[in-house]
Design an enzyme around this catalytic site. Sequence first.
Site, PDB file in Angstrom:
ATOM      1  N   TYR A 150     -42.012  31.136 -21.690  1.00  0.00           N
ATOM      2  CA  TYR A 150     -41.108  32.734 -21.177  1.00  0.00           C
ATOM      3  C   TYR A 150     -40.236  33.090 -22.301  1.00  0.00           C
ATOM      4  O   TYR A 150     -40.045  34.086 -22.578  1.00  0.00           O
ATOM      5  CB  TYR A 150     -40.469  31.847 -19.939  1.00  0.00           C
ATOM      6  CG  TYR A 150     -39.237  32.768 -19.502  1.00  0.00           C
ATOM      7  CD1 TYR A 150     -39.457  34.153 -19.006  1.00  0.00           C
ATOM      8  CD2 TYR A 150     -38.191  32.635 -19.695  1.00  0.00           C
ATOM      9  CE1 TYR A 150     -38.574  35.012 -18.483  1.00  0.00           C
ATOM     10  CE2 TYR A 150     -36.979  33.254 -19.445  1.00  0.00           C
ATOM     11  CZ  TYR A 150     -37.304  34.646 -18.804  1.00  0.00           C
ATOM     12  OH  TYR A 150     -36.250  35.574 -18.309  1.00  0.00           O
ATOM     13  N   GLY A 166     -40.399  42.525 -14.735  1.00  0.00           N
ATOM     14  CA  GLY A 166     -41.117  41.273 -15.737  1.00  0.00           C
ATOM     15  C   GLY A 166     -41.073  39.984 -15.200  1.00  0.00           C
ATOM     16  O   GLY A 166     -40.682  39.848 -13.835  1.00  0.00           O
ATOM     17  N   SER A 189     -40.080  36.211 -14.631  1.00  0.00           N
ATOM     18  CA  SER A 189     -38.715  35.908 -15.004  1.00  0.00           C
ATOM     19  C   SER A 189     -38.610  34.327 -15.194  1.00  0.00           C
ATOM     20  O   SER A 189     -37.601  33.539 -15.147  1.00  0.00           O
ATOM     21  CB  SER A 189     -37.819  35.990 -13.689  1.00  0.00           C
ATOM     22  OG  SER A 189     -38.253  35.672 -12.487  1.00  0.00           O
ATOM     23  N   LYS A 220     -39.517  36.453 -24.516  1.00  0.00           N
ATOM     24  CA  LYS A 220     -38.367  37.287 -24.319  1.00  0.00           C
ATOM     25  C   LYS A 220     -37.778  37.258 -25.706  1.00  0.00           C
ATOM     26  O   LYS A 220     -37.118  38.612 -26.132  1.00  0.00           O
ATOM     27  CB  LYS A 220     -37.208  36.536 -23.473  1.00  0.00           C
ATOM     28  CG  LYS A 220     -37.321  36.746 -21.965  1.00  0.00           C
ATOM     29  CD  LYS A 220     -37.404  38.133 -21.520  1.00  0.00           C
ATOM     30  CE  LYS A 220     -37.219  38.204 -20.013  1.00  0.00           C
ATOM     31  NZ  LYS A 220     -37.120  39.654 -19.745  1.00  0.00           N
ATOM     32  N   ASP A 253     -46.353  50.189 -11.157  1.00  0.00           N
ATOM     33  CA  ASP A 253     -45.942  49.413 -12.143  1.00  0.00           C
ATOM     34  C   ASP A 253     -45.522  50.015 -13.293  1.00  0.00           C
ATOM     35  O   ASP A 253     -46.468  51.003 -13.898  1.00  0.00           O
ATOM     36  CB  ASP A 253     -47.396  48.614 -12.208  1.00  0.00           C
ATOM     37  CG  ASP A 253     -47.245  47.228 -12.871  1.00  0.00           C
ATOM     38  OD1 ASP A 253     -46.179  47.141 -13.849  1.00  0.00           O
ATOM     39  OD2 ASP A 253     -47.957  46.496 -12.773  1.00  0.00           O
ATOM     40  N   SER A 260     -27.424  32.684 -15.799  1.00  0.00           N
ATOM     41  CA  SER A 260     -27.998  32.195 -14.690  1.00  0.00           C
ATOM     42  C   SER A 260     -27.306  32.953 -13.580  1.00  0.00           C
ATOM     43  O   SER A 260     -26.231  32.706 -13.031  1.00  0.00           O
ATOM     44  CB  SER A 260     -27.741  30.598 -14.354  1.00  0.00           C
ATOM     45  OG  SER A 260     -28.339  29.884 -15.415  1.00  0.00           O
ATOM     46  N   SER A 267     -33.110  36.917 -22.281  1.00  0.00           N
ATOM     47  CA  SER A 267     -32.664  35.796 -21.483  1.00  0.00           C
ATOM     48  C   SER A 267     -31.671  34.748 -22.425  1.00  0.00           C
ATOM     49  O   SER A 267     -32.077  34.696 -23.726  1.00  0.00           O
ATOM     50  CB  SER A 267     -34.096  34.960 -21.208  1.00  0.00           C
ATOM     51  OG  SER A 267     -33.685  33.645 -20.666  1.00  0.00           O
TER      52      SER A 267
END
Length: 267
Positions: free
Chosen positions: A137, A74, A76, A141, A52, A166, A112
């Site tokens: 989320y 991470g 997502s 990010k 990890d 995407s 993201s």
Amino acid sequence: MDANLGRVVITGVAGRVGPTVREGLRGEVGDLVLVDRRRLTAGEGETVIEGDVTDPDVARKAFEGADAVVHLAGCSDEAPFRELVDANITGTFTVLEAARRSGVRRVVLAGSNRVTGAYPIHHHVFPDEPLRPDGLYAVSKAAVEALGQMYADKFGLEVVVLRLGSFEAEPTETRHLATWLSPRDCVGFVRAALTASGVGYSAVYAVSANARRFWDLTAGERELGYRPVDDAARFASRFPDDDPFWQGGPQSGEAATAEFTLPYLAE
């Protein structure tokens, strides 16, 4: 790829994006180091480290002698905040600190598009506009970007954040006509992020050249020298023209609604 790049580490290589990046970079670098909690088999020119990357000892071992790191590990998607903090924020801090201590020159971070997902669909977003995260989320990010900026400013680490679109082999929903990131363009952006010269800190949208895209691509072209080649428009016939998504609302669609995040606030 720049022959001086040498040893490149990919974290989270068994995830959704990792196998494509691994295949795209294989044979183009001197040594590809693959880090993941899942068991992997090393190919020619590859080294596997099972563990990890949020563990500082694992990160230091993986980064020893490395020239660059592509950090894909991470969480997502939306999740309880503590889980996101551990996986995305603490994980990125561990990676950046291990990179600093190990003398790594460049780190590419998987960001993201959802850090600006609350902007309306008719707003064309530039990378330097204020963030409008669509949920927990996306907040994690946003913190990833802030950590990257700090390590670039304070310690001279070269950091590129790719605000990934995407990622799919082909678009699977209407929104992807704007947000699709093809496998070919994904590898192209990562390769450019690793090899571009004169990088201090850059945050760019990594999305294919979709005619309906929400995000500006000039920063990626100017700072990384990469222009995407694929366009989701060739798949447009698969989706209805009158889809409610295009009538207005946030760029992240359902992910930007309160209902999407509320279940995670109770955990």
